[in-house]
Design an enzyme around this catalytic site. Sequence first.
Site, PDB file in Angstrom:
ATOM      1  N   HIS A 188       6.155  -4.507   2.333  1.00 42.53           N
ATOM      2  CA  HIS A 188       5.277  -3.806   3.278  1.00 42.53           C
ATOM      3  C   HIS A 188       5.984  -3.696   4.615  1.00 42.53           C
ATOM      4  O   HIS A 188       6.683  -4.613   5.030  1.00 42.53           O
ATOM      5  CB  HIS A 188       3.966  -4.584   3.500  1.00 42.53           C
ATOM      6  CG  HIS A 188       3.219  -4.106   4.720  1.00 42.53           C
ATOM      7  ND1 HIS A 188       2.405  -3.003   4.695  1.00 42.53           N
ATOM      8  CD2 HIS A 188       3.232  -4.537   6.013  1.00 42.53           C
ATOM      9  CE1 HIS A 188       1.928  -2.793   5.924  1.00 42.53           C
ATOM     10  NE2 HIS A 188       2.416  -3.708   6.732  1.00 42.53           N
ATOM     11  N   GLU A 202      -0.702  -5.775  13.216  1.00 38.62           N
ATOM     12  CA  GLU A 202      -0.326  -6.628  12.083  1.00 38.62           C
ATOM     13  C   GLU A 202       0.398  -7.897  12.540  1.00 38.62           C
ATOM     14  O   GLU A 202       0.179  -8.969  11.984  1.00 38.62           O
ATOM     15  CB  GLU A 202       0.536  -5.812  11.105  1.00 38.62           C
ATOM     16  CG  GLU A 202      -0.289  -4.718  10.427  1.00 38.62           C
ATOM     17  CD  GLU A 202       0.538  -3.675   9.679  1.00 38.62           C
ATOM     18  OE1 GLU A 202       1.775  -3.814   9.617  1.00 38.62           O
ATOM     19  OE2 GLU A 202      -0.076  -2.726   9.161  1.00 38.62           O
ATOM     20  N   ASN A 242       5.243  -2.548  -5.166  1.00 39.88           N
ATOM     21  CA  ASN A 242       6.380  -1.869  -4.533  1.00 39.88           C
ATOM     22  C   ASN A 242       7.130  -2.770  -3.551  1.00 39.88           C
ATOM     23  O   ASN A 242       7.730  -2.325  -2.592  1.00 39.88           O
ATOM     24  CB  ASN A 242       5.946  -0.542  -3.903  1.00 39.88           C
ATOM     25  CG  ASN A 242       4.864  -0.712  -2.849  1.00 39.88           C
ATOM     26  OD1 ASN A 242       4.492  -1.841  -2.505  1.00 39.88           O
ATOM     27  ND2 ASN A 242       4.377   0.391  -2.324  1.00 39.88           N
ATOM     28  N   TYR A 268      -5.444  -4.401   5.297  1.00 42.49           N
ATOM     29  CA  TYR A 268      -5.500  -3.093   4.633  1.00 42.49           C
ATOM     30  C   TYR A 268      -6.764  -2.311   4.994  1.00 42.49           C
ATOM     31  O   TYR A 268      -7.202  -1.468   4.222  1.00 42.49           O
ATOM     32  CB  TYR A 268      -5.400  -3.278   3.116  1.00 42.49           C
ATOM     33  CG  TYR A 268      -3.984  -3.511   2.634  1.00 42.49           C
ATOM     34  CD1 TYR A 268      -2.944  -2.633   2.960  1.00 42.49           C
ATOM     35  CD2 TYR A 268      -3.673  -4.595   1.810  1.00 42.49           C
ATOM     36  CE1 TYR A 268      -1.646  -2.836   2.511  1.00 42.49           C
ATOM     37  CE2 TYR A 268      -2.371  -4.807   1.350  1.00 42.49           C
ATOM     38  CZ  TYR A 268      -1.367  -3.921   1.708  1.00 42.49           C
ATOM     39  OH  TYR A 268      -0.085  -4.130   1.249  1.00 42.49           O
TER      40      TYR A 268
HETATM   41  P1  RTP Z   1       2.648  -0.510   2.824  1.00 45.11           P
HETATM   42  O1  RTP Z   1       1.433  -0.289   3.706  1.00 45.11           O
HETATM   43  O2  RTP Z   1       2.395  -1.550   1.757  1.00 45.11           O
HETATM   44  O3  RTP Z   1       3.889  -0.764   3.615  1.00 45.11           O
HETATM   45  O4  RTP Z   1       2.931   0.818   2.014  1.00 45.11           O
HETATM   46  P2  RTP Z   1       2.931   2.305   2.549  1.00 45.11           P
HETATM   47  O5  RTP Z   1       2.643   2.341   4.035  1.00 45.11           O
HETATM   48  O6  RTP Z   1       4.178   2.942   2.069  1.00 45.11           O
HETATM   49  O7  RTP Z   1       1.710   2.907   1.750  1.00 45.11           O
HETATM   50  P3  RTP Z   1       0.172   2.980   2.160  1.00 45.11           P
HETATM   51  O8  RTP Z   1      -0.254   4.396   2.068  1.00 45.11           O
HETATM   52  O9  RTP Z   1      -0.096   2.247   3.431  1.00 45.11           O
HETATM   53  O10 RTP Z   1      -0.505   2.197   0.953  1.00 45.11           O
HETATM   54  C1  RTP Z   1      -0.586   0.793   0.958  1.00 45.11           C
HETATM   55  C2  RTP Z   1      -0.269   0.283  -0.405  1.00 45.11           C
HETATM   56  O11 RTP Z   1      -1.289   0.681  -1.299  1.00 45.11           O
HETATM   57  C3  RTP Z   1      -0.744   0.866  -2.601  1.00 45.11           C
HETATM   58  N1  RTP Z   1      -1.079   2.180  -3.063  1.00 45.11           N
HETATM   59  N2  RTP Z   1      -1.525   2.399  -4.264  1.00 45.11           N
HETATM   60  N3  RTP Z   1      -2.551   3.588  -6.606  1.00 45.11           N
HETATM   61  C4  RTP Z   1      -2.202   4.348  -5.577  1.00 45.11           C
HETATM   62  O12 RTP Z   1      -2.265   5.565  -5.604  1.00 45.11           O
HETATM   63  C5  RTP Z   1      -1.711   3.700  -4.370  1.00 45.11           C
HETATM   64  N4  RTP Z   1      -1.396   4.303  -3.235  1.00 45.11           N
HETATM   65  C6  RTP Z   1      -0.993   3.322  -2.397  1.00 45.11           C
HETATM   66  C7  RTP Z   1       0.765   0.705  -2.490  1.00 45.11           C
HETATM   67  O13 RTP Z   1       1.121  -0.572  -2.970  1.00 45.11           O
HETATM   68  C8  RTP Z   1       1.028   0.831  -1.004  1.00 45.11           C
HETATM   69  O14 RTP Z   1       2.148   0.112  -0.622  1.00 45.11           O
HETATM   70 MG    MG Z   2       0.994   1.330   4.905  1.00 48.65          MG
END
Ligand code: RTP
Ligand code: MG
Length: 147
Positions: free
Chosen positions: A115, A126, A112, A49
């Site tokens: 990933h 990754e 959610n 992350y």
């Molecule tokens: P992922 O990386 O897990 O596949 O999810 P994503 O691309 O849809 O979202 P990303 O922007 O990369 O964010 C990674 C994970 O961080 C958590 N998150 N929390 N509290 C908040 O506002 C917030 N925003 C993001 C989410 O669990 C997201 O999957």
């Molecule tokens: Mg992401």
Amino acid sequence: MERTFLMVKPDGVQRNLIGEIVSRFEKKGFQLVGAKLMMIDQGLAEKHYQEHKDKPFFNELVDFITSGPVFAMVWEGNNVISVARSMMGKTNPQEAASGTVRGDYGLSVGMNIIHGSDSLESAKREIALFFNETELIDYKKEINRWI
Ligand code: RTP
Ligand code: MG
């Protein structure tokens, strides 16, 4: 052939969704090339992350992803990176469409379920972070000629 990294997060494992999620990607026509149930340690979580290290939710994110086993997978297929992202649904499950993994099973942005890599560059990064070359299996399925 394009590859992506997908992972059932700790909430998805706890809620018995591994089979359901694997099934969706299999039925779509993608091919599983590697998979393992594993714990993510602090160091791996921070690397995975790294793009979010300055975000206010970073510590929460690392705590969550290290809180229990995850099911890490590599999938292969045409446009698998972007198609898998659309099958996952929007980051916030409250905004994710029905029929997507997050739309069908998630309720909060922190938990959610799944990933998925968001670009070719992050998929490469990754996959290398989670798997050795020997854990990724190159094999042919006859069914692929019908897809
Ligand atoms: P992922 O990386 O897990 O596949 O999810 P994503 O691309 O849809 O979202 P990303 O922007 O990369 O964010 C990674 C994970 O961080 C958590 N998150 N929390 N509290 C908040 O506002 C917030 N925003 C993001 C989410 O669990 C997201 O999957
Ligand atoms: Mg992401």
